[in-house]
Design an enzyme around this catalytic site. Structure first.
Site, PDB file in Angstrom:
ATOM      1  N   LYS A 166      -0.078  65.721 -14.503  1.00  0.00           N
ATOM      2  CA  LYS A 166       0.495  65.519 -13.304  1.00  0.00           C
ATOM      3  C   LYS A 166       0.344  63.998 -13.012  1.00  0.00           C
ATOM      4  O   LYS A 166      -0.699  63.370 -12.671  1.00  0.00           O
ATOM      5  CB  LYS A 166      -0.444  66.404 -12.249  1.00  0.00           C
ATOM      6  CG  LYS A 166      -0.234  65.802 -10.780  1.00  0.00           C
ATOM      7  CD  LYS A 166      -0.660  67.132  -9.933  1.00  0.00           C
ATOM      8  CE  LYS A 166      -0.619  66.439  -8.403  1.00  0.00           C
ATOM      9  NZ  LYS A 166      -0.773  67.722  -7.342  1.00  0.00           N
TER      10      LYS A 166
ATOM     11  N   SER B 186      -8.851  68.709   0.983  1.00  0.00           N
ATOM     12  CA  SER B 186     -10.210  68.960   1.098  1.00  0.00           C
ATOM     13  C   SER B 186     -10.509  68.942   2.801  1.00  0.00           C
ATOM     14  O   SER B 186      -9.318  68.611   3.437  1.00  0.00           O
ATOM     15  CB  SER B 186     -11.097  67.866   0.742  1.00  0.00           C
ATOM     16  OG  SER B 186     -10.832  66.766   1.303  1.00  0.00           O
TER      17      SER B 186
ATOM     18  N   GLU C 269      -4.602  65.074 -13.972  1.00  0.00           N
ATOM     19  CA  GLU C 269      -4.085  64.536 -13.030  1.00  0.00           C
ATOM     20  C   GLU C 269      -4.811  63.034 -13.035  1.00  0.00           C
ATOM     21  O   GLU C 269      -5.673  62.667 -12.085  1.00  0.00           O
ATOM     22  CB  GLU C 269      -3.959  64.801 -11.616  1.00  0.00           C
ATOM     23  CG  GLU C 269      -3.511  64.016 -10.581  1.00  0.00           C
ATOM     24  CD  GLU C 269      -3.528  64.453  -9.048  1.00  0.00           C
ATOM     25  OE1 GLU C 269      -3.963  65.569  -8.926  1.00  0.00           O
ATOM     26  OE2 GLU C 269      -2.709  63.976  -8.057  1.00  0.00           O
TER      27      GLU C 269
ATOM     28  N   THR D  64      -9.486  65.739   4.214  1.00  0.00           N
ATOM     29  CA  THR D  64      -8.164  65.166   4.071  1.00  0.00           C
ATOM     30  C   THR D  64      -7.296  66.135   5.232  1.00  0.00           C
ATOM     31  O   THR D  64      -6.381  65.624   5.999  1.00  0.00           O
ATOM     32  CB  THR D  64      -7.741  65.368   2.634  1.00  0.00           C
ATOM     33  OG1 THR D  64      -8.606  64.766   1.837  1.00  0.00           O
ATOM     34  CG2 THR D  64      -6.260  64.943   2.648  1.00  0.00           C
TER      35      THR D  64
ATOM     36  N   GLY E   5       2.167  67.446  -2.712  1.00  0.00           N
ATOM     37  CA  GLY E   5       1.454  67.785  -1.563  1.00  0.00           C
ATOM     38  C   GLY E   5       2.299  67.244  -0.274  1.00  0.00           C
ATOM     39  O   GLY E   5       2.992  68.020   0.367  1.00  0.00           O
ATOM     40  N   ARG E   6       1.897  65.974  -0.111  1.00  0.00           N
ATOM     41  CA  ARG E   6       2.476  65.448   1.337  1.00  0.00           C
ATOM     42  C   ARG E   6       4.189  65.527   1.353  1.00  0.00           C
ATOM     43  O   ARG E   6       4.616  65.915   2.228  1.00  0.00           O
ATOM     44  CB  ARG E   6       2.243  63.904   1.491  1.00  0.00           C
ATOM     45  CG  ARG E   6       0.833  63.678   1.783  1.00  0.00           C
ATOM     46  CD  ARG E   6       0.296  62.338   1.686  1.00  0.00           C
ATOM     47  NE  ARG E   6       0.032  62.146   0.225  1.00  0.00           N
ATOM     48  CZ  ARG E   6      -0.530  60.793  -0.356  1.00  0.00           C
ATOM     49  NH1 ARG E   6      -0.356  59.940   0.641  1.00  0.00           N
ATOM     50  NH2 ARG E   6      -0.880  60.838  -1.520  1.00  0.00           N
TER      51      ARG E   6
ATOM     52  N   GLY F 149       2.319  61.070  -3.926  1.00  0.00           N
ATOM     53  CA  GLY F 149       1.595  59.936  -3.861  1.00  0.00           C
ATOM     54  C   GLY F 149       1.680  58.860  -2.630  1.00  0.00           C
ATOM     55  O   GLY F 149       1.509  57.472  -2.699  1.00  0.00           O
ATOM     56  N   GLY F 150       2.493  59.494  -1.713  1.00  0.00           N
ATOM     57  CA  GLY F 150       2.844  58.738  -0.624  1.00  0.00           C
ATOM     58  C   GLY F 150       4.365  58.252  -0.284  1.00  0.00           C
ATOM     59  O   GLY F 150       4.499  57.266   0.428  1.00  0.00           O
TER      60      GLY F 150
END
Ligand code: 13P
Length: 339
Positions: A219, A26, A177, A29, A291-292, A262-263
């Protein structure tokens, strides 16, 4: 509802050796991500950064789909091609995040409910017209003192199923998810139990609300030790616990599971996925929707400078390739060094 189209699209999203790029941050983020590299959060910078990712040549070898944020769906590449068309031309499916974020859940301190159902049918029509072939909705489950509550899990499962049914009505494949966060100090066993409760209720609701399991993608989080847990489980333990939990609660008719990162560190996310695929025997394809773990290195290499676009693309393609290999259990740690 076109069941065949939904199933075919879902299978394409988890085509062996390929996975999904989650680029649906977003505006709030992406601001955090840009801040870490000293880049101003303007619409043009967001467009330029996404253009770097989407136009990296060769990405289609490892990337089956991209999740956009709403703004991105209506933006163009530098040569004027709308982003959804840019991807379709290269055999990458465009998708869109449709939830409106996790908001405090009434009567449940520390827990959230994901919003965005009102008007969703109308929004989906618009997204489909713009080229979206699949969608994403993220529910957030937090581990803490006395939480998650069954109330929170059930409420989020209900919303996930309502979203999924609305997507399928329009032949859009829903990515479901339910994310159990990994930020606390809990052990792997606690994450396993919470993930089990979450998946059980989520699939109960999906079936109750007549969601076509053949036409969706799950997910989930992996079953890991919380980030602040002093005793961190190793890759093999994570892979075994994750697979075991999924086997118990995810019907074999679901075509694919695309994990979130998730990090986790870039390499952990890759190693865990690889380990699971090496264990083998899963009834669904096991892939990624990171993502990350796909973007962190690229973002840093780019740092907002035009002269770094090629370096940013190289960093992105490297992670895409590593995860593509992990999605078929062919990654090796030494490949990281070779790069
Ligand atoms: P991460 O891989 O950074 O967890 O992001 C995936 C995602 O789409 C979260 O909703």
């Amino acid at each position: 509802m076109n069941e065949k189209l939904l199933h075919d699209t879902a299978c394409a999203m988890v085509f062996p050796g390929r996975g999904i790029l989650a680029a649906d941050e977003s505006t709030g983020t992406i601001e955090k991500r840009f801040k870490s590299i000293g880049v101003e959060n303007t619409e043009e910078n967001r467009r330029a950064y996404r253009d770097l990712l989407f136009s990296a040549r060769g990405g289609e070898e490892f990337i089956s789909g991209v999740i956009f944020y709403e703004e991105t769906l209506f933006q163009n590449s530098t040569d004027g091609t709308p982003f959804p068309q840019l991807l379709e031309k290269r055999g990458i499916l465009p998708g869109i995040k449709v939830d409106k974020g996790a908001k405090p859940l009434a009567g449940a301190p520390g827990e959230t409910i994901t919003e965005g159902l009102d008007g969703l049918r109308e929004r989906l029509t618009k997204y489909k017209e713009a080229g979206a072939r699949f969608a994403k909705w993220r529910a957030v489950i937090t581990i803490g003192d006395g939480i998650p509550s069954d109330y929170c899990i059930a409420t989020n499962a209900h919303a996930l199923a309502r979203y999924a049914a609305l997507c399928q009505e329009q032949d859009i494949v829903p990515i479901v998810e339910p994310e159990v966060l990994m930020d606390a100090d809990n052990t792997l066993e606690v994450c396993r139990d919470v993930t089990a409760r979450t998946l059980r209720l989520t699939f109960q609701e999906l079936q109750r609300q007549r969601v076509l399991l053949e036409g969706m993608i799950l997910k989930p989080n992996m079953v890991v030790s919380g980030k602040k847990c002093p005793a961190q489980a190793d890759h093999k333990a994570v892979a075994q616990a994750t697979l075991r939990t999924l086997r118990r609660y995810v019907p074999a008719t679901v075509p694919g599971i695309a994990f979130l990162s998730g990090g986790q560190s870039d390499e952990d996310a890759t190693a865990h996925l690889d380990e699971m695929n090496r264990l083998g025997g899963a009834p669904w394809t096991l892939s990624f929707s990171y993502g990350r773990a796909l973007q962190a290195a690229a973002l840093k290499a780019w740092s907002g400078r035009r002269e770094n676009v090629a370096a940013g693309q190289r960093a992105f393609l490297h992670r895409a390739k590593m995860n593509g290999l992990a999605a078929s259990g062919r990654w090796e740690q030494k490949m990281e060094k070779a790069a």
